[in-house]
Design a protein around this motif. Structure first.
Motif, short mmCIF file in Angstrom:
data_model
loop_
_atom_site.label_atom_id
_atom_site.label_comp_id
_atom_site.label_asym_id
_atom_site.label_seq_id
_atom_site.Cartn_x
_atom_site.Cartn_y
_atom_site.Cartn_z
N GLN A 334 0.83 -1.20 0.00
CA GLN A 334 0.00 0.00 0.00
C GLN A 334 0.87 1.25 0.00
O GLN A 334 0.64 2.20 -0.76
N LYS A 335 1.89 1.25 0.88
CA LYS A 335 2.80 2.39 0.94
C LYS A 335 3.59 2.54 -0.36
O LYS A 335 3.81 3.65 -0.84
N LEU A 336 4.03 1.39 -0.92
CA LEU A 336 4.81 1.43 -2.15
C LEU A 336 3.98 1.97 -3.31
O LEU A 336 4.47 2.79 -4.11
N SER A 337 2.72 1.55 -3.42
CA SER A 337 1.88 2.05 -4.50
C SER A 337 1.63 3.55 -4.36
O SER A 337 1.54 4.29 -5.35
N GLN A 338 1.51 4.04 -3.10
CA GLN A 338 1.34 5.48 -2.86
C GLN A 338 2.58 6.25 -3.32
O GLN A 338 2.48 7.30 -3.98
N LYS A 339 3.76 5.73 -2.98
CA LYS A 339 5.01 6.39 -3.39
C LYS A 339 5.14 6.43 -4.91
O LYS A 339 5.59 7.43 -5.48
N ARG A 340 4.76 5.33 -5.58
CA ARG A 340 4.85 5.30 -7.05
C ARG A 340 3.90 6.32 -7.67
O ARG A 340 4.26 7.02 -8.63
N ALA A 341 2.67 6.41 -7.13
CA ALA A 341 1.73 7.39 -7.65
C ALA A 341 2.23 8.81 -7.41
O ALA A 341 2.14 9.68 -8.30
N ASP A 342 2.79 9.08 -6.22
CA ASP A 342 3.32 10.41 -5.92
C ASP A 342 4.48 10.77 -6.84
O ASP A 342 4.62 11.92 -7.27
N THR A 343 5.33 9.77 -7.15
CA THR A 343 6.46 10.01 -8.04
C THR A 343 5.99 10.47 -9.41
O THR A 343 6.52 11.44 -9.99
N VAL A 344 4.99 9.78 -9.97
CA VAL A 344 4.48 10.14 -11.30
C VAL A 344 3.73 11.46 -11.24
O VAL A 344 3.80 12.28 -12.17
N ALA A 345 2.99 11.73 -10.15
CA ALA A 345 2.31 13.01 -10.01
C ALA A 345 3.31 14.16 -10.02
O ALA A 345 3.06 15.22 -10.61
N ASP A 346 4.43 13.97 -9.35
CA ASP A 346 5.48 15.01 -9.36
C ASP A 346 5.99 15.27 -10.78
O ASP A 346 6.30 16.41 -11.14
N GLU A 347 6.08 14.20 -11.58
CA GLU A 347 6.52 14.37 -12.97
C GLU A 347 5.49 15.16 -13.78
O GLU A 347 5.86 15.97 -14.64
N LEU A 348 4.20 14.95 -13.50
CA LEU A 348 3.16 15.73 -14.19
C LEU A 348 3.29 17.21 -13.87
O LEU A 348 3.12 18.06 -14.75
N VAL A 349 3.55 17.51 -12.61
CA VAL A 349 3.72 18.92 -12.22
C VAL A 349 4.90 19.53 -12.97
O VAL A 349 4.83 20.67 -13.45
N LYS A 350 6.00 18.75 -13.12
CA LYS A 350 7.15 19.26 -13.87
C LYS A 350 6.80 19.51 -15.33
O LYS A 350 7.41 20.35 -16.00
N MET A 351 5.80 18.78 -15.84
CA MET A 351 5.37 18.95 -17.23
C MET A 351 4.40 20.12 -17.41
O MET A 351 3.94 20.39 -18.51
#
Length: 383
Positions: A334-351
């Protein structure tokens, strides 16, 4: 000395029994590491039994537990694993031995050292696959080297083979249980007697022989694990399925565009013109991760995410994180899936996507896709 050897034997049986109960882990392929990776050093306490090439006429007890045969010693070694299954080790051991003149251990005492270069084979990794969390590694080895008896100023060449059992204590440390046999030229122990012996015959009895039982620690220097090979086939297969889905949606959009154009052409309104209908494919875009990690495995995956954000600039996005349910506990996934989603969300913000247009969802460990490695991902889709 007898009690010491019996304690070592009992400890080896006990620890080996515990090693059999290790929890199976997912096996995976590895990539070759740099030359400076996977080095190790070892330090052991050794109990060694000595057999003289010229002792046959003496009719002495052959038991390695007899005090006139055995003595304590030390060994140190440095080595490197070139693959998870094959390594080299340079080892020096000694330093208190016996020349078997008779059954008086004080008379038999000598000082010596041996240097050997060993080729090691980790059969646990070679047969069962590399597993960084394996409790017991079964490592036969064979080698050769030179020995010197310092008490009698004599040198000899020799060969040895043995079995190293390593029991994992942590990522850096392992417990050693090393069993070894070596055969050396007859002048190894400094005994000049040859008359009435087997010294001139090409047999083990014609050699000065040693049996050793060593217990100690291995310390892994620097990087002690192996890089995992990304599951390229799985990633390519999933990307292909996404392309097929996009092509199918594009075909549907083109069909709808043709239908609307036909309606316009057949309409009586004179100012009617051909209109091209554009649709943004709604299929989710996947970004993949290695097992247990929240760092993006290949940044090439972000190219598809970039294309999606450019095609739907004013849309809201849902980023969903996943882990595979076959490895790790439910809470960890559960924690790992949250971290993965947060990582990709951060990339969207950079875009350039506004944070308030991004919804983040963590699904935990799932088995939605086959093979299981497909589920180590985060998806981006238009809300």
């Amino acid at each position: 000395m007898k009690k010491f050897l019996m304690m070592l034997a009992f400890a080896s049986v006990s620890v080996a029994g515990m090693a059999q109960s290790e929890t199976p882990e997912l096996k995976h392929s590895v990539a070759t590491n740099s030359f400076w990776s996977n080095w190790f050093i070892q330090a052991n306490l050794a109990g060694t039994a000595f057999y003289n090439s010229s002792e046959t006429p003496l009719n002495l007890d052959k038991s390695p537990l007899k005090g006139f045969r055995n003595n304590l010693g030390l060994s140190v070694a440095i080595g490197k694993w070139f693959t998870p299954g094959i390594g080299l080790r340079s080892k020096v051991n000694g330093f208190w031995g016996r020349t078997v003149w008779g059954d008086d251990k004080e008379v038999n005492a000598n000082k010596y050292w041996q240097f050997n270069e060993d080729v090691m084979f980790n059969l646990s990794n070679m047969i069962c696959g590399y597993n960084p969390n394996r409790v017991w590694n079964f490592i036969p080895y064979i080698g050769g080297g030179i020995s010197r008896n310092m008490s009698y100023d004599s040198y000899a060449m020799g060969l040895q083979f043995g079995l190293l059992n390593e029991f994992r204590l942590s990522r850096k440390f392992a417990l050693n249980l090393d069993l070894a046999f070596s055969g050396n030229e007859p002048d190894f122990d400094g005994d000049p007697r040859t008359s009435g012996t087997d010294a001139d015959r090409p047999s083990l009895k014609a050699k000065d022989r040693t049996f050793s039982l060593e217990v100690g620690l291995t310390y892994n220097l620097g990087k002690a694990s192996w890089n995992k090979v990304p599951d390229v086939d799985a990633i390519n297969a999933l990307h292909q399925s996404q392309l097929d889905a996009l092509n199918a949606q594009l075909a549907d959009a083109n069909a709808e565009n043709d239908r609307l154009n036909d309606l316009i052409k057949n309409h009586k309104c004179p100012e009617a013109k051909t209109v091209t209908v554009k649709e943004v494919a709604a299929a989710p875009v996947s970004v993949f991760f290695n097992i247990g990690k929240s760092k993006i495995a290949s940044r090439k995956d972000l190219q598809n995410v970039k294309a999606l954000t450019e095609a739907a600039k004013d849309s809201k996005f849902v980023v969903t994180g996943y882990a595979d349910s076959k490895t790790g506990s439910a809470s960890f996934n559960q924690k790992l899936s949250q971290k993965r989603a947060d990582t990709v969300a951060d990339e969207l913000v950079k875009m350039g996507v506004s944070r308030d247009k991004i919804e983040v969802v963590a699904k935990g460990g799932v088995a939605d896709l086959t093979p299981i490695s497909y589920n180590r991902r985060a998806t981006v889709e238009i809300k």
